[in-house]
Design a protein around this motif. Structure first.
Motif, PDB file in Angstrom:
ATOM      1  N   LEU A 118       1.053  -1.269   0.066  1.00  0.00           N
ATOM      2  CA  LEU A 118       0.094   0.030   0.027  1.00  0.00           C
ATOM      3  C   LEU A 118       0.759   1.174  -0.091  1.00  0.00           C
ATOM      4  O   LEU A 118       0.604   2.273  -0.952  1.00  0.00           O
ATOM      5  CB  LEU A 118      -0.937   0.080   0.989  1.00  0.00           C
ATOM      6  CG  LEU A 118      -1.742   1.184   1.272  1.00  0.00           C
ATOM      7  CD1 LEU A 118      -2.839   1.301  -0.068  1.00  0.00           C
ATOM      8  CD2 LEU A 118      -2.641   1.324   2.648  1.00  0.00           C
ATOM      9  N   SER A 119       1.781   1.345   0.827  1.00  0.00           N
ATOM     10  CA  SER A 119       2.763   2.491   0.945  1.00  0.00           C
ATOM     11  C   SER A 119       3.454   2.420  -0.288  1.00  0.00           C
ATOM     12  O   SER A 119       3.533   3.672  -0.797  1.00  0.00           O
ATOM     13  CB  SER A 119       3.963   2.464   2.060  1.00  0.00           C
ATOM     14  OG  SER A 119       3.184   2.081   3.292  1.00  0.00           O
ATOM     15  N   THR A 120       3.941   1.539  -0.818  1.00  0.00           N
ATOM     16  CA  THR A 120       4.488   1.661  -2.292  1.00  0.00           C
ATOM     17  C   THR A 120       3.744   2.109  -3.356  1.00  0.00           C
ATOM     18  O   THR A 120       4.369   2.987  -4.241  1.00  0.00           O
ATOM     19  CB  THR A 120       5.328   0.163  -2.606  1.00  0.00           C
ATOM     20  OG1 THR A 120       6.080  -0.114  -1.575  1.00  0.00           O
ATOM     21  CG2 THR A 120       6.166   0.359  -3.834  1.00  0.00           C
ATOM     22  N   GLY A 121       2.555   1.502  -3.194  1.00  0.00           N
ATOM     23  CA  GLY A 121       1.686   1.920  -4.211  1.00  0.00           C
ATOM     24  C   GLY A 121       1.250   3.605  -4.015  1.00  0.00           C
ATOM     25  O   GLY A 121       1.378   4.145  -5.146  1.00  0.00           O
ATOM     26  N   ILE A 122       0.855   3.821  -3.017  1.00  0.00           N
ATOM     27  CA  ILE A 122       0.891   5.259  -2.793  1.00  0.00           C
ATOM     28  C   ILE A 122       2.008   6.362  -3.094  1.00  0.00           C
ATOM     29  O   ILE A 122       1.785   7.263  -3.779  1.00  0.00           O
ATOM     30  CB  ILE A 122       0.353   5.689  -1.290  1.00  0.00           C
ATOM     31  CG1 ILE A 122      -0.818   5.014  -0.887  1.00  0.00           C
ATOM     32  CG2 ILE A 122       0.104   7.223  -1.043  1.00  0.00           C
ATOM     33  CD1 ILE A 122      -1.468   5.071   0.539  1.00  0.00           C
ATOM     34  N   LEU A 123       3.041   5.844  -2.842  1.00  0.00           N
ATOM     35  CA  LEU A 123       4.414   6.686  -3.176  1.00  0.00           C
ATOM     36  C   LEU A 123       4.451   6.566  -4.607  1.00  0.00           C
ATOM     37  O   LEU A 123       4.846   7.895  -5.332  1.00  0.00           O
ATOM     38  CB  LEU A 123       5.667   5.972  -2.529  1.00  0.00           C
ATOM     39  CG  LEU A 123       6.882   6.713  -2.760  1.00  0.00           C
ATOM     40  CD1 LEU A 123       6.538   8.234  -2.123  1.00  0.00           C
ATOM     41  CD2 LEU A 123       8.110   6.162  -1.994  1.00  0.00           C
ATOM     42  N   ILE A 125       4.120   9.232  -9.935  1.00  0.00           N
ATOM     43  CA  ILE A 125       3.722   9.380 -11.426  1.00  0.00           C
ATOM     44  C   ILE A 125       2.791  10.450 -11.651  1.00  0.00           C
ATOM     45  O   ILE A 125       2.883  11.249 -12.523  1.00  0.00           O
ATOM     46  CB  ILE A 125       3.144   8.220 -11.822  1.00  0.00           C
ATOM     47  CG1 ILE A 125       4.173   7.022 -11.887  1.00  0.00           C
ATOM     48  CG2 ILE A 125       2.141   8.360 -12.944  1.00  0.00           C
ATOM     49  CD1 ILE A 125       3.490   5.667 -11.944  1.00  0.00           C
ATOM     50  N   GLY A 126       1.766  10.972 -10.745  1.00  0.00           N
ATOM     51  CA  GLY A 126       1.003  11.817 -10.827  1.00  0.00           C
ATOM     52  C   GLY A 126       1.532  13.363 -10.959  1.00  0.00           C
ATOM     53  O   GLY A 126       1.580  14.066 -11.630  1.00  0.00           O
ATOM     54  N   GLY A 127       2.498  13.441 -10.028  1.00  0.00           N
ATOM     55  CA  GLY A 127       3.656  14.469 -10.222  1.00  0.00           C
ATOM     56  C   GLY A 127       4.352  14.817 -11.512  1.00  0.00           C
ATOM     57  O   GLY A 127       4.311  15.730 -12.013  1.00  0.00           O
ATOM     58  N   ALA A 128       5.025  13.672 -11.832  1.00  0.00           N
ATOM     59  CA  ALA A 128       5.502  13.745 -13.393  1.00  0.00           C
ATOM     60  C   ALA A 128       4.446  13.913 -14.391  1.00  0.00           C
ATOM     61  O   ALA A 128       4.741  15.026 -15.317  1.00  0.00           O
ATOM     62  CB  ALA A 128       6.099  12.627 -13.563  1.00  0.00           C
ATOM     63  N   VAL A 129       3.304  13.635 -14.406  1.00  0.00           N
ATOM     64  CA  VAL A 129       2.383  13.861 -15.464  1.00  0.00           C
ATOM     65  C   VAL A 129       2.150  15.242 -15.154  1.00  0.00           C
ATOM     66  O   VAL A 129       1.747  15.947 -16.322  1.00  0.00           O
ATOM     67  CB  VAL A 129       1.202  12.997 -15.211  1.00  0.00           C
ATOM     68  CG1 VAL A 129       0.043  13.312 -16.036  1.00  0.00           C
ATOM     69  CG2 VAL A 129       1.614  11.563 -15.703  1.00  0.00           C
ATOM     70  N   SER A 130       1.967  15.798 -14.103  1.00  0.00           N
ATOM     71  CA  SER A 130       1.428  17.089 -13.956  1.00  0.00           C
ATOM     72  C   SER A 130       2.585  18.354 -14.454  1.00  0.00           C
ATOM     73  O   SER A 130       2.141  19.507 -14.898  1.00  0.00           O
ATOM     74  CB  SER A 130       1.044  17.752 -12.691  1.00  0.00           C
ATOM     75  OG  SER A 130       2.166  17.475 -11.680  1.00  0.00           O
ATOM     76  N   LEU A 131       3.640  17.685 -14.345  1.00  0.00           N
ATOM     77  CA  LEU A 131       4.744  18.689 -14.785  1.00  0.00           C
ATOM     78  C   LEU A 131       4.812  18.970 -16.385  1.00  0.00           C
ATOM     79  O   LEU A 131       5.721  19.639 -16.868  1.00  0.00           O
ATOM     80  CB  LEU A 131       6.318  18.238 -14.406  1.00  0.00           C
ATOM     81  CG  LEU A 131       6.447  18.356 -12.852  1.00  0.00           C
ATOM     82  CD1 LEU A 131       7.592  17.592 -12.616  1.00  0.00           C
ATOM     83  CD2 LEU A 131       6.404  20.028 -12.636  1.00  0.00           C
ATOM     84  N   PHE A 132       3.935  18.101 -17.121  1.00  0.00           N
ATOM     85  CA  PHE A 132       3.778  18.217 -18.645  1.00  0.00           C
ATOM     86  C   PHE A 132       3.190  19.706 -18.860  1.00  0.00           C
ATOM     87  O   PHE A 132       3.696  20.333 -19.974  1.00  0.00           O
ATOM     88  CB  PHE A 132       3.008  17.285 -19.203  1.00  0.00           C
ATOM     89  CG  PHE A 132       3.516  15.732 -19.173  1.00  0.00           C
ATOM     90  CD1 PHE A 132       4.923  15.542 -19.616  1.00  0.00           C
ATOM     91  CD2 PHE A 132       2.644  14.863 -19.084  1.00  0.00           C
ATOM     92  CE1 PHE A 132       5.523  14.416 -19.699  1.00  0.00           C
ATOM     93  CE2 PHE A 132       3.285  13.341 -19.243  1.00  0.00           C
ATOM     94  CZ  PHE A 132       4.655  13.305 -19.492  1.00  0.00           C
TER      95      PHE A 132
END
Length: 139
Positions: free
Chosen positions: A6-11, A16-23
């Protein structure tokens, strides 16, 4: 084991969400600017720890004063609310007495006016009787 996944999945999802938002160019620009500003602040306060301590104490003191003021205001409002609650029965009695007084006065005025109108009508009837040719008595 499930907690680790769970912790790994959240991290991983956050990365991934941060990287996508940097587009987005604007998001990327504001993130870089925030990173630079934070870096400057960290390096400054690492060389001036006393100033950081003083600023922290000052902010804590401001928050403390604000909280105390809010508590005083709350206590004041609570006491005023209690006063209003205590005054409500008294105020209600005053309003009821005032209403009754106006109602009584209204009836008195109505009676007085209707009595005057009746007396005026009686006087005018008497005047007409005395002064009309039919109402005159001959001796």
């Amino acid at each position: 084991m499930a907690g680790n996944k769970l912790s790994t999945g959240i991290l991983l999802g956050a990365v991934i969400g941060g990287a996508v938002s940097l587009f987005d160019k604007e998001t990327r620009r504001s993130t870089i600017e925030a990173y630079r500003k934070s870096s400057r602040a960290i390096s400054y306060y690492s060389t001036h720890p006393k100033e950081l301590s003083q600023q922290t104490k000052s902010k804590v003191e401001k928050i403390k004063v604000t909280v105390e003021q809010i508590q005083e205001d709350f206590e004041f409002l609570s006491s005023k609310l209690d006063e209003v609650k205590d005054m409500t029965p008294q105020l209600k009695n005053i309003l009821v007495e005032t209403k009754e007084t106006f109602e009584t006065s209204g009836e008195t005025y109505k009676h007085a006016l209707s009595s005057e109108e009746t007396e005026d009508e009686n006087r005018s009837d008497l005047f007409l009787e005395r002064n009309s040719p039919e109402g005159k008595k001959t001796v």
